[in-house]
Write a protein that holds these residues in place. Structure first.
Motif, PDB file in Angstrom:
ATOM      1  N   ASP A  81       0.825  -1.212   0.000  1.00 54.62           N
ATOM      2  CA  ASP A  81       0.000   0.000   0.000  1.00 54.62           C
ATOM      3  C   ASP A  81       0.860   1.264   0.000  1.00 54.62           C
ATOM      4  OD1 ASP A  81       0.967   0.192   2.600  1.00 54.62           O
ATOM      5  OD2 ASP A  81      -0.986  -0.105   3.553  1.00 54.62           O
ATOM      6  N   GLY A  82       2.163   1.081  -0.213  1.00 55.17           N
ATOM      7  CA  GLY A  82       3.084   2.218  -0.197  1.00 55.17           C
ATOM      8  C   GLY A  82       3.781   2.386   1.141  1.00 55.17           C
ATOM      9  N   ARG A  83       3.201   1.837   2.196  1.00 56.60           N
ATOM     10  CA  ARG A  83       3.798   1.890   3.530  1.00 56.60           C
ATOM     11  C   ARG A  83       4.220   0.503   4.008  1.00 56.60           C
ATOM     12  NH1 ARG A  83      -0.958   4.040   3.743  1.00 56.60           N
ATOM     13  NH2 ARG A  83      -1.775   2.648   5.304  1.00 56.60           N
ATOM     14  N   LYS A  84       3.420  -0.495   3.647  1.00 52.19           N
ATOM     15  CA  LYS A  84       3.639  -1.841   4.171  1.00 52.19           C
ATOM     16  C   LYS A  84       3.384  -2.882   3.092  1.00 52.19           C
ATOM     17  CE  LYS A  84       2.017  -4.900   7.834  1.00 52.19           C
ATOM     18  NZ  LYS A  84       1.025  -5.119   8.876  1.00 52.19           N
ATOM     19  N   ASP A  85       4.279  -3.852   3.009  1.00 55.10           N
ATOM     20  CA  ASP A  85       4.080  -5.010   2.140  1.00 55.10           C
ATOM     21  C   ASP A  85       3.290  -6.056   2.913  1.00 55.10           C
ATOM     22  OD1 ASP A  85       5.755  -3.754   0.306  1.00 55.10           O
ATOM     23  OD2 ASP A  85       7.518  -4.886   0.933  1.00 55.10           O
ATOM     24  N   ASN A  86       2.495  -6.825   2.199  1.00 49.93           N
ATOM     25  CA  ASN A  86       1.787  -7.928   2.839  1.00 49.93           C
ATOM     26  C   ASN A  86       1.727  -9.096   1.863  1.00 49.93           C
ATOM     27  OD1 ASN A  86       0.476  -9.157   5.022  1.00 49.93           O
ATOM     28  ND2 ASN A  86      -1.537  -8.626   4.246  1.00 49.93           N
ATOM     29  N   VAL A  87       1.437 -10.246   2.412  1.00 44.35           N
ATOM     30  CA  VAL A  87       1.285 -11.459   1.600  1.00 44.35           C
ATOM     31  C   VAL A  87       0.103 -12.249   2.143  1.00 44.35           C
ATOM     32  CG1 VAL A  87       3.026 -12.701   2.974  1.00 44.35           C
ATOM     33  CG2 VAL A  87       2.457 -13.515   0.684  1.00 44.35           C
ATOM     34  N   MET A  88      -0.702 -12.778   1.225  1.00 50.03           N
ATOM     35  CA  MET A  88      -1.838 -13.606   1.627  1.00 50.03           C
ATOM     36  C   MET A  88      -1.828 -14.891   0.800  1.00 50.03           C
ATOM     37  SD  MET A  88      -5.100 -11.568  -0.002  1.00 50.03           S
ATOM     38  CE  MET A  88      -5.011 -10.814  -1.615  1.00 50.03           C
ATOM     39  N   THR A  89      -2.394 -15.926   1.369  1.00 50.00           N
ATOM     40  CA  THR A  89      -2.536 -17.210   0.673  1.00 50.00           C
ATOM     41  C   THR A  89      -3.891 -17.231  -0.018  1.00 50.00           C
ATOM     42  OG1 THR A  89      -1.160 -18.332   2.309  1.00 50.00           O
ATOM     43  CG2 THR A  89      -2.622 -19.713   0.992  1.00 50.00           C
ATOM     44  N   TRP A 126     -12.488  -9.852   3.816  1.00 43.72           N
ATOM     45  CA  TRP A 126     -12.002 -10.606   4.975  1.00 43.72           C
ATOM     46  C   TRP A 126     -10.478 -10.716   4.972  1.00 43.72           C
ATOM     47  CZ3 TRP A 126     -14.854 -12.659   0.978  1.00 43.72           C
ATOM     48  CH2 TRP A 126     -14.179 -13.517   0.113  1.00 43.72           C
ATOM     49  N   ASN A 127      -9.844 -10.513   3.820  1.00 40.20           N
ATOM     50  CA  ASN A 127      -8.380 -10.537   3.743  1.00 40.20           C
ATOM     51  C   ASN A 127      -7.841  -9.127   3.923  1.00 40.20           C
ATOM     52  OD1 ASN A 127      -7.589 -13.232   3.363  1.00 40.20           O
ATOM     53  ND2 ASN A 127      -8.196 -13.166   1.218  1.00 40.20           N
ATOM     54  N   LYS A 155      -2.603  -7.588   9.330  1.00 43.51           N
ATOM     55  CA  LYS A 155      -3.011  -6.423  10.124  1.00 43.51           C
ATOM     56  C   LYS A 155      -2.090  -6.244  11.325  1.00 43.51           C
ATOM     57  CE  LYS A 155      -7.316  -4.515  11.839  1.00 43.51           C
ATOM     58  NZ  LYS A 155      -8.734  -4.802  12.049  1.00 43.51           N
ATOM     59  N   ASP A 156      -1.685  -7.373  11.918  1.00 41.32           N
ATOM     60  CA  ASP A 156      -0.834  -7.293  13.107  1.00 41.32           C
ATOM     61  C   ASP A 156       0.429  -8.147  13.004  1.00 41.32           C
ATOM     62  OD1 ASP A 156      -1.925  -9.844  13.323  1.00 41.32           O
ATOM     63  OD2 ASP A 156      -3.296  -9.289  14.938  1.00 41.32           O
ATOM     64  N   THR A 157       0.736  -8.661  11.805  1.00 43.07           N
ATOM     65  CA  THR A 157       1.894  -9.537  11.623  1.00 43.07           C
ATOM     66  C   THR A 157       2.646  -9.161  10.361  1.00 43.07           C
ATOM     67  OG1 THR A 157       0.645 -11.360  12.633  1.00 43.07           O
ATOM     68  CG2 THR A 157       2.608 -11.962  11.380  1.00 43.07           C
ATOM     69  N   ASP A 158       3.969  -9.035  10.461  1.00 45.58           N
ATOM     70  CA  ASP A 158       4.803  -8.910   9.267  1.00 45.58           C
ATOM     71  C   ASP A 158       5.066 -10.336   8.800  1.00 45.58           C
ATOM     72  OD1 ASP A 158       6.840  -8.798   7.359  1.00 45.58           O
ATOM     73  OD2 ASP A 158       7.896  -7.169   8.365  1.00 45.58           O
ATOM     74  N   LYS A 159       4.306 -10.791   7.842  1.00 49.59           N
ATOM     75  CA  LYS A 159       4.388 -12.188   7.410  1.00 49.59           C
ATOM     76  C   LYS A 159       5.712 -12.503   6.713  1.00 49.59           C
ATOM     77  CE  LYS A 159      -0.602 -12.530   6.749  1.00 49.59           C
ATOM     78  NZ  LYS A 159      -1.651 -13.014   5.834  1.00 49.59           N
TER      79      LYS A 159
END
Length: 180
Positions: A25-33, A53-54, A88-92
């Motif tokens: 999002d420009g501030r934080k990277d995320n990864v989802m399955t 929900w993700n 939301k609360d974890t750097d995966k």
């Protein structure tokens, strides 16, 4: 034949491979399955199911871009782990030891540990069904990886692993319309 509850019918039709989808999002990277995926026709157009929900969903809609990272069976515990916690609360990336690699066309990172990564743009969202349609704009493959088998979710916590390949290219070539 034995009756199967209709609510379990989806387990009979295994989709494309389980993927990891990265966003930024420009501030934080995320990864989802994401376990429900498909290729659309003979192009670099893909569909996946996801929704609000993700945690990554809002970044996906806001930026209209992501990376599809294709893991192999040796990453099964990472894939399941990524899918069972929230960005939301974890750097995966940190929690699961995933290495970010700068993409060439999108802000979301590639994942070094995956056998392939596809940089994508969102081209359509079908809200009523949670379907996001993606257009691939660049693809990267790590041919040096020993493990090449992908994993497929059945939908009830079990997975299928790709196995032996069967080559019927010549047979199909003679039956396909020209231009494909």
């Amino acid at each position: 034949m034995e009756n199967l509850p209709i609510g379990k019918a989806f387990t009979l039709m295994e989709p494309g491979p389980v993927i990891l989808v990265t966003t930024s999002d420009g501030r934080k990277d995320n990864v989802m399955t994401i376990s429900w995926t498909m290729v659309m026709d003979f192009s670099a157009t893909f569909a996946m199911t996801t929704g609000s929900w993700n945690h990554s969903y809002s970044a996906l809609l806001d930026t209209k871009e992501c990376v599809i990272a294709i893991p192999t069976v040796d990453l099964i515990d990472t894939v399941v782990g990524v899918g069972t916690c929230s960005g939301k609360d974890t750097d995966k990336f940190e929690k699961f030891g995933l290495t970010r690699v700068k993409a060439g066309h999108v802000r979301a990172p590639l994942i070094k540990e995956c056998i392939a990564n596809i940089e994508c743009r969102v081209v359509d969202v079908i809200d009523g069904h949670g379907i996001v349609v993606l257009q691939g704009i660049a693809a990267h493959v790590d041919h040096s990886r020993t493990e090449k088998r992908t994993i497929h979710a059945v939908g009830d916590g079990t997975f299928i692993v790709d196995g032996r390949k069967i080559d019927r290219k010549e047979m199909m070539r003679s039956k396909l319309p020209s231009g494909i």
